[in-house]
Design a protein around this motif. Structure first.
Motif, mmCIF file in Angstrom:
data_model
loop_
_atom_site.group_PDB
_atom_site.id
_atom_site.type_symbol
_atom_site.label_atom_id
_atom_site.label_comp_id
_atom_site.label_asym_id
_atom_site.label_seq_id
_atom_site.Cartn_x
_atom_site.Cartn_y
_atom_site.Cartn_z
ATOM 1 N N ALA A 108 -21.822 3.828 89.880
ATOM 2 C CA ALA A 108 -22.728 4.592 90.758
ATOM 3 C C ALA A 108 -22.257 6.026 90.980
ATOM 4 C CB ALA A 108 -22.858 3.880 92.106
ATOM 5 N N GLU A 109 -20.965 6.272 90.765
ATOM 6 C CA GLU A 109 -20.359 7.569 91.128
ATOM 7 C C GLU A 109 -21.065 8.791 90.508
ATOM 8 O OE1 GLU A 109 -17.861 10.985 91.042
ATOM 9 O OE2 GLU A 109 -18.190 9.761 89.245
ATOM 10 N N PRO A 110 -21.421 8.772 89.223
ATOM 11 C CA PRO A 110 -22.103 9.959 88.674
ATOM 12 C C PRO A 110 -23.440 10.251 89.366
ATOM 13 C CG PRO A 110 -21.335 8.521 86.908
ATOM 14 C CD PRO A 110 -21.164 7.760 88.180
ATOM 15 N N LEU A 111 -24.090 9.204 89.876
ATOM 16 C CA LEU A 111 -25.362 9.402 90.586
ATOM 17 C C LEU A 111 -25.124 10.007 91.969
ATOM 18 C CD1 LEU A 111 -27.005 6.045 89.534
ATOM 19 C CD2 LEU A 111 -27.804 8.328 88.895
ATOM 20 N N ALA A 113 -22.717 11.852 92.721
ATOM 21 C CA ALA A 113 -22.258 13.235 92.498
ATOM 22 C C ALA A 113 -23.410 14.219 92.343
ATOM 23 C CB ALA A 113 -21.353 13.285 91.262
ATOM 24 N N VAL A 114 -24.585 13.719 91.960
ATOM 25 C CA VAL A 114 -25.742 14.625 91.834
ATOM 26 C C VAL A 114 -26.714 14.434 92.999
ATOM 27 C CG1 VAL A 114 -25.594 14.920 89.338
ATOM 28 C CG2 VAL A 114 -26.987 13.054 90.255
ATOM 29 N N GLY A 115 -26.264 13.727 94.050
ATOM 30 C CA GLY A 115 -27.049 13.674 95.283
ATOM 31 C C GLY A 115 -28.012 12.518 95.423
ATOM 32 N N VAL A 116 -27.914 11.515 94.531
ATOM 33 C CA VAL A 116 -28.779 10.337 94.667
ATOM 34 C C VAL A 116 -28.300 9.531 95.892
ATOM 35 C CG1 VAL A 116 -29.472 8.161 93.559
ATOM 36 C CG2 VAL A 116 -29.251 10.257 92.190
ATOM 37 N N PRO A 117 -29.216 9.069 96.756
ATOM 38 C CA PRO A 117 -28.800 8.290 97.928
ATOM 39 C C PRO A 117 -28.046 7.022 97.526
ATOM 40 C CG PRO A 117 -31.119 8.925 98.102
ATOM 41 C CD PRO A 117 -30.667 9.297 96.716
ATOM 42 N N VAL A 118 -27.127 6.591 98.392
ATOM 43 C CA VAL A 118 -26.217 5.494 98.063
ATOM 44 C C VAL A 118 -26.953 4.233 97.596
ATOM 45 C CG1 VAL A 118 -24.460 3.932 99.000
ATOM 46 C CG2 VAL A 118 -24.443 6.324 99.644
ATOM 47 N N GLU A 119 -27.988 3.816 98.329
ATOM 48 C CA GLU A 119 -28.686 2.575 97.972
ATOM 49 C C GLU A 119 -29.299 2.657 96.576
ATOM 50 O OE1 GLU A 119 -28.874 -0.522 99.232
ATOM 51 O OE2 GLU A 119 -27.226 0.325 100.393
ATOM 52 N N ARG A 124 -29.294 1.241 90.808
ATOM 53 C CA ARG A 124 -29.309 1.641 89.391
ATOM 54 C C ARG A 124 -28.049 1.125 88.686
ATOM 55 N NH1 ARG A 124 -31.347 3.219 84.542
ATOM 56 N NH2 ARG A 124 -30.239 4.941 83.594
ATOM 57 N N ALA A 125 -26.894 1.251 89.369
ATOM 58 C CA ALA A 125 -25.631 0.771 88.795
ATOM 59 C C ALA A 125 -25.703 -0.740 88.571
ATOM 60 C CB ALA A 125 -24.464 1.124 89.714
ATOM 61 N N ALA A 126 -26.249 -1.465 89.537
ATOM 62 C CA ALA A 126 -26.349 -2.924 89.418
ATOM 63 C C ALA A 126 -27.260 -3.298 88.252
ATOM 64 C CB ALA A 126 -26.875 -3.512 90.726
ATOM 65 N N ALA A 161 -25.784 6.135 83.649
ATOM 66 C CA ALA A 161 -26.314 5.990 85.013
ATOM 67 C C ALA A 161 -27.214 7.180 85.370
ATOM 68 C CB ALA A 161 -25.163 5.860 86.008
ATOM 69 N N HIS A 162 -26.681 8.375 85.189
ATOM 70 C CA HIS A 162 -27.472 9.586 85.452
ATOM 71 C C HIS A 162 -28.206 9.973 84.169
ATOM 72 C CE1 HIS A 162 -28.682 13.508 86.717
ATOM 73 N NE2 HIS A 162 -27.799 14.147 85.978
ATOM 74 N N ASP A 163 -29.439 10.467 84.294
ATOM 75 C CA ASP A 163 -30.216 10.873 83.112
ATOM 76 C C ASP A 163 -29.789 12.265 82.662
ATOM 77 O OD1 ASP A 163 -31.593 8.508 82.936
ATOM 78 O OD2 ASP A 163 -33.350 9.233 84.040
ATOM 79 N N TYR A 164 -28.619 12.346 82.038
ATOM 80 C CA TYR A 164 -28.118 13.643 81.565
ATOM 81 C C TYR A 164 -29.042 14.212 80.494
ATOM 82 C CZ TYR A 164 -23.624 12.206 83.586
ATOM 83 O OH TYR A 164 -22.641 11.798 84.433
#
Ligand code: ATP
Length: 225
Positions: A108-111, A113-119, A124-126, A161-164
């Motif tokens: 979840a960390e890369p998300l 880092a770009v400001g995605v809310p924790v939940e 997404r990580a799950a 995880a993040h859509d780079y």
């Protein structure tokens, strides 16, 4: 999205009187959004070196390495960190993580880092961990003790995880079983479909043929020592 021109690299051997060993010169390539390009060439030709220069780990001796409008070869460290956070993902061959951080948080960390809310980040990580067949009981444990294949899948989940907009992939299907290899190839196809520019090293010829649009042989840029 990724544009290289006139890129040269030499390694300085400090334990041998500071001798400079040139390994590459005149390297040029480009990767457009939605395209996947394979780096090929014999072992030692310079594939990993080129990837590390694009990621900003190795400094190019000369040339331009433009990723999303930023020339990595001339950028400040803080600009490279911002590029890695928002624009340029990198799935290396081996997972390197802070010990004791649970797998779900590693992914979840890369998300975050770009400001995605924790939940949303954890959901997404799950979803990625489930898709890559990491058993649910492992999600709360650190991946440092996982098997090689499990670590590689956690690494891939984190990288996707993040859509780079741009992605570097270093042997993403190496040592995966057929089922998980298929999942990874589908993730790569989906990333291309949403417009990611992907540059990868694929020793798996079948994977390369399926997801890559073109090949660039780095032997053409090699300089004899
Ligand atoms: N840190 C370093 N210091 C000195 N020489 C290096 C360093 N990294 C790479 N090289 C040299 O640069 C050349 C290119 O190596 P590189 O690892 O990029 O090749 P490769 O094409 O990725 O090979 P492989 O397919 O075996 O991974 C090799 O001759 C290697 O010895």
């Amino acid at each position: 999205m990724i544009e290289l021109s006139g890129v040269a690299k030499s390694f300085t051997l400090y334990n041998q009187g500071g001798a400079a060993i040139p390994v590459m010169a005149g390297a040029a390539l480009s990767v457009a959004p939605g395209e996947c390009v394979a780096l090929t060439g014999a072992s030692g030709a310079g594939k990993s070196t080129l990837m590390r220069m694009i990621h900003g780990n190795y400094l190019a001796a000369s040339g331009r390495i433009v990723v999303g409008g930023l020339d990595v070869a001339a950028a400040e460290p803080r600009e490279i960190l911002a590029l890695r956070r928002h624009v340029l993902g990198y799935v290396s061959q081996f997972l390197r993580v802070v010990p004791r951080v649970p797998t779900l948080d590693v992914v979840a960390e890369p998300l975050l880092a770009v400001g995605v809310p924790v939940e949303a980040a954890r959901d997404r990580a799950a979803a990625l961990l489930a898709r890559l067949n990491i058993p649910r009981p492992l999600w709360d444990l650190s991946p440092t003790t996982f098997s090689g294949g499990e670590q590689q899948r956690v690494n891939i989940a984190r990288g996707f995880a993040h859509d780079y907009p741009a992605l570097l992939l270093d042997e993403p299907t190496a040592s995966l079983d057929p089922g998980n290899r298929e999942v990874v190839l589908e993730l790569i196809e989906a990333a291309k479909a949403r417009g990611a520019a992907i540059l990868g090293i694929f020793h798996d010829a079948g994977a390369r043929a399926r997801v890559c649009d073109r090949e660039v042989d780095v032997s053409a840029f090699a300089v004899a020592p």
